[in-house]
Enzyme design. Structure first.
Site, PDB file in Angstrom:
ATOM      1  N   TYR A  84       0.856  -1.180   0.000  1.00 24.44           N
ATOM      2  CA  TYR A  84       0.000   0.000   0.000  1.00 24.44           C
ATOM      3  C   TYR A  84       0.890   1.228   0.000  1.00 24.44           C
ATOM      4  O   TYR A  84       1.842   1.311   0.786  1.00 24.44           O
ATOM      5  CB  TYR A  84      -0.900   0.009   1.241  1.00 24.44           C
ATOM      6  CG  TYR A  84      -1.774   1.229   1.382  1.00 24.44           C
ATOM      7  CD1 TYR A  84      -1.525   2.175   2.371  1.00 24.44           C
ATOM      8  CD2 TYR A  84      -2.850   1.443   0.533  1.00 24.44           C
ATOM      9  CE1 TYR A  84      -2.326   3.298   2.507  1.00 24.44           C
ATOM     10  CE2 TYR A  84      -3.670   2.561   0.661  1.00 24.44           C
ATOM     11  CZ  TYR A  84      -3.400   3.488   1.647  1.00 24.44           C
ATOM     12  OH  TYR A  84      -4.197   4.596   1.791  1.00 24.44           O
ATOM     13  N   LYS A 100       4.944   9.644   8.548  1.00 26.85           N
ATOM     14  CA  LYS A 100       4.732   9.142   9.905  1.00 26.85           C
ATOM     15  C   LYS A 100       5.771   9.684  10.904  1.00 26.85           C
ATOM     16  O   LYS A 100       5.678  10.839  11.326  1.00 26.85           O
ATOM     17  CB  LYS A 100       4.674   7.614   9.880  1.00 26.85           C
ATOM     18  CG  LYS A 100       3.474   7.092   9.046  1.00 26.85           C
ATOM     19  CD  LYS A 100       3.420   5.588   9.021  1.00 26.85           C
ATOM     20  CE  LYS A 100       2.439   5.084   7.999  1.00 26.85           C
ATOM     21  NZ  LYS A 100       1.058   4.986   8.521  1.00 26.85           N
ATOM     22  N   ASP A 156       9.449   2.758  -0.665  1.00 25.80           N
ATOM     23  CA  ASP A 156       8.422   3.467   0.099  1.00 25.80           C
ATOM     24  C   ASP A 156       8.632   3.110   1.571  1.00 25.80           C
ATOM     25  O   ASP A 156       8.231   2.041   2.032  1.00 25.80           O
ATOM     26  CB  ASP A 156       7.012   3.071  -0.369  1.00 25.80           C
ATOM     27  CG  ASP A 156       5.946   3.783   0.446  1.00 25.80           C
ATOM     28  OD1 ASP A 156       4.739   3.617   0.126  1.00 25.80           O
ATOM     29  OD2 ASP A 156       6.299   4.506   1.400  1.00 25.80           O
TER      30      ASP A 156
HETATM   31  P1  KE4 Z   1      -0.707   8.518   4.420  1.00 26.60           P
HETATM   32  O1  KE4 Z   1      -1.250   9.208   3.185  1.00 26.60           O
HETATM   33  O2  KE4 Z   1      -1.762   7.679   5.104  1.00 26.60           O
HETATM   34  O3  KE4 Z   1       0.025   9.451   5.370  1.00 26.60           O
HETATM   35  O4  KE4 Z   1       0.459   7.493   3.926  1.00 26.60           O
HETATM   36  C1  KE4 Z   1       0.151   6.531   2.942  1.00 26.60           C
HETATM   37  C2  KE4 Z   1       1.137   5.392   3.051  1.00 26.60           C
HETATM   38  C3  KE4 Z   1       2.139   5.278   2.098  1.00 26.60           C
HETATM   39  N1  KE4 Z   1       3.053   4.285   2.155  1.00 26.60           N
HETATM   40  C4  KE4 Z   1       3.011   3.367   3.160  1.00 26.60           C
HETATM   41  C5  KE4 Z   1       4.038   2.282   3.186  1.00 26.60           C
HETATM   42  C6  KE4 Z   1       2.009   3.446   4.168  1.00 26.60           C
HETATM   43  O5  KE4 Z   1       1.980   2.519   5.148  1.00 26.60           O
HETATM   44  C7  KE4 Z   1       1.055   4.471   4.110  1.00 26.60           C
HETATM   45  C8  KE4 Z   1      -0.065   4.590   5.126  1.00 26.60           C
HETATM   46  N2  KE4 Z   1      -0.147   3.566   6.085  1.00 26.60           N
HETATM   47  C9  KE4 Z   1      -1.497   3.294   6.600  1.00 26.60           C
HETATM   48  C10 KE4 Z   1      -1.350   2.171   7.620  1.00 26.60           C
HETATM   49  N3  KE4 Z   1      -1.264   0.925   6.977  1.00 26.60           N
HETATM   50  C11 KE4 Z   1      -2.153   4.501   7.172  1.00 26.60           C
HETATM   51  C12 KE4 Z   1      -3.358   4.196   8.014  1.00 26.60           C
HETATM   52  C13 KE4 Z   1      -4.633   4.623   7.335  1.00 26.60           C
HETATM   53  O6  KE4 Z   1      -4.779   4.442   6.112  1.00 26.60           O
HETATM   54  O7  KE4 Z   1      -5.506   5.137   8.061  1.00 26.60           O
END
Ligand code: KE4
Length: 430
Positions: free
Chosen positions: A144, A266, A238
């Site tokens: 993801y 994060k 990523d």
């Molecule tokens: P954000 O747009 O949610 O800040 O980041 C996206 C993203 C990109 N790349 C990786 C490897 C990520 O894990 C994420 C976001 N992680 C999720 C948790 N699995 C965020 C939690 C959510 O979607 O509410």
């Protein structure tokens, strides 16, 4: 555990906000029950609207490496707020955080800040396409990378949970340049390069955290690097989740595989909205205003968020060993829970990388998303509910990763293991 106030709050929220949440995974859909409405966090603990307290192993999905309301991060935010919230103009705070991030990553000469991981990855993909002049990209099933259209294809995290990996609303035209490969399977990547001579980049979570915790094999990453070099494609790591969670110097420092672009998020915001992407100058200089690849953001480099990130990364710079201390705790946690489960005939596959931990209720090792989907989701849901009832807050999806913060003590870990044994016993006794 009384959760009546959360139930009431959730009912109201659902009349005003789709699904009652601002991010789907929070809705507890895959584990059942009512999402807990949080009123505050302090150290390792969350408190909910019913007054219940939980040891937090989610930490806002990764950002809170130093727990809730860490003193130095909180002080930095309060001080920054006194000078204003946002200017839409350059500040020294961005320069100082950039120096820290660049100092941690050999692969990064320059970095640009944005406001989320999604934005960081979306921009990195555009940059890779602009730099190579090619349109196609390769991603891995189960990884993801945020919810930008081209990447919301066979994604992990919340998308996987809902069983609609390729989301409606994303036109086929927007994903026809997205090729899919299987994690830890280099032959599947070779097939992508055989199918397309227009691949701009391969993007991977080098330590996947969105199909559960599934680290890439070191040899696989080396072969991936070689394939990208042979075909003139960029390799994007990523590390939005794994960055500063698995290592302070990136997966490149663990594996010796150097990416062309790194995306971060994060932890680098210390709990405030920050994403970032960085690369060698030759690539980053393609970005507007110096270069032709456009990318922008009203609140990019927000001074309050920069202050929080700077305080967090400064703590890591002063004590990089903290990651290995957290790994010891993460290992004790998953090993203890695995032993507890085995007493009741339950098999857990477990793994850790730095402060990240993962587990699957699965008879076999999990090497890719297909393996992960064979895990016992129903058992996971029962475990999640049981642990919540015991006061331990785990990720509400089996396609997520757990985290240890510096606020989680050895005693809390031992109490978690003891609680897990009680929960496994209850599950076995039906
Ligand atoms: P954000 O747009 O949610 O800040 O980041 C996206 C993203 C990109 N790349 C990786 C490897 C990520 O894990 C994420 C976001 N992680 C999720 C948790 N699995 C965020 C939690 C959510 O979607 O509410």
């Amino acid at each position: 555990m009384n959760t009546q106030a959360s139930q009431k709050a959730f009912e109201e929220a659902q009349t005003l906000i789709p699904g009652g949440v601002d991010s789907p995974v929070r809705a507890f859909k895959s584990v059942g029950g009512t999402p807990i409405f949080i009123t505050e966090g302090k150290g390792a603990y969350l408190k909910d609207v019913d007054g219940n307290e939980y040891v937090d192993y989610v930490q806002s999905w990764g950002p809170l490496l130093f727990g809730h309301r860490n003193e130095s991060i909180e002080a930095a935010v309060i001080e920054a707020v006194k000078h204003g919230l946002s200017f839409g103009a350059p500040t020294l705070a961005e320069t100082e955080l950039a120096k820290l991030v660049i100092g941690f990553f050999d692969s990064i000469d320059k970095v640009r800040f944005v406001s989320s991981g999604t934005e960081a990855v979306m921009s990195a993909i555009r940059l890779a396409r602009g730099f190579t002049g090619r349109d196609d990209i390769v991603k891995f099933t189960g990884c993801y990378h945020g919810h930008s259209d081209a990447l919301l294809v066979e994604a992990g995290s919340g998308a996987a949970t809902f069983g609609n990996p390729s989301s409606p609303g994303v036109p086929a035209d927007f994903t026809k340049h997205t090729l899919l490969a299987q994690y830890n399977n280099i032959e599947s990547v070779k097939k992508c390069f055989a199918d397309s001579k227009e691949i701009a980049c391969v993007i991977i979570e080098p330590i996947a955290g969105n199909m559960g915790l599934v680290p890439a094999d070191k040899d696989f990453l080396h072969e991936l690097r070689k394939l990208c070099d042979e075909n003139g494609a960029l390799l994007i790591f990523d590390e939005v989740m794994s960055g500063f969670r698995a290592s302070v110097n990136g997966v490149e420092s663990i594996t010796g595989v150097k990416p062309d672009i790194v995306t971060l998020g994060k932890v680098i915001g210390g709990g405030m909205p920050v994403g970032a992407f960085g690369a060698r100058s030759e690539i980053m200089n393609m970005l507007s205003p110096d270069g032709p690849v456009y990318q922008a953001g009203t609140l990019s480099g927000n001074p309050v968020a920069m202050a929080a990130g700077y305080a967090a990364l400064t703590k890591l710079k002063q004590n990089a060993r903290v990651i290995s201390v957290l790994n010891d705790r993460a290992s004790r946690l998953v090993n203890g829970m695995r032993e507890a489960a085995s007493k009741y005939g339950i098999t857990m596959q477990t793994d850790t990388r730095g402060s990240m931990f993962g587990f699957f209720f699965n008879e076999r090792e999990v090497k890719n998303f297909q393996d992960a989907t064979r895990s016992d989701a129903e058992l996971f849901a029962k475990f999640h509910a049981g642990m919540l009832n015991e006061g331990f807050y785990f990720a509400c999806s089996l396609y997520e990763t757990g985290f240890i913060s510096t606020a989680v003590t050895d005693e809390m870990v031992e109490n978690t293991i003891a609680a897990s044994e009680k929960v496994f016993k209850e599950i076995k006794n039906g």
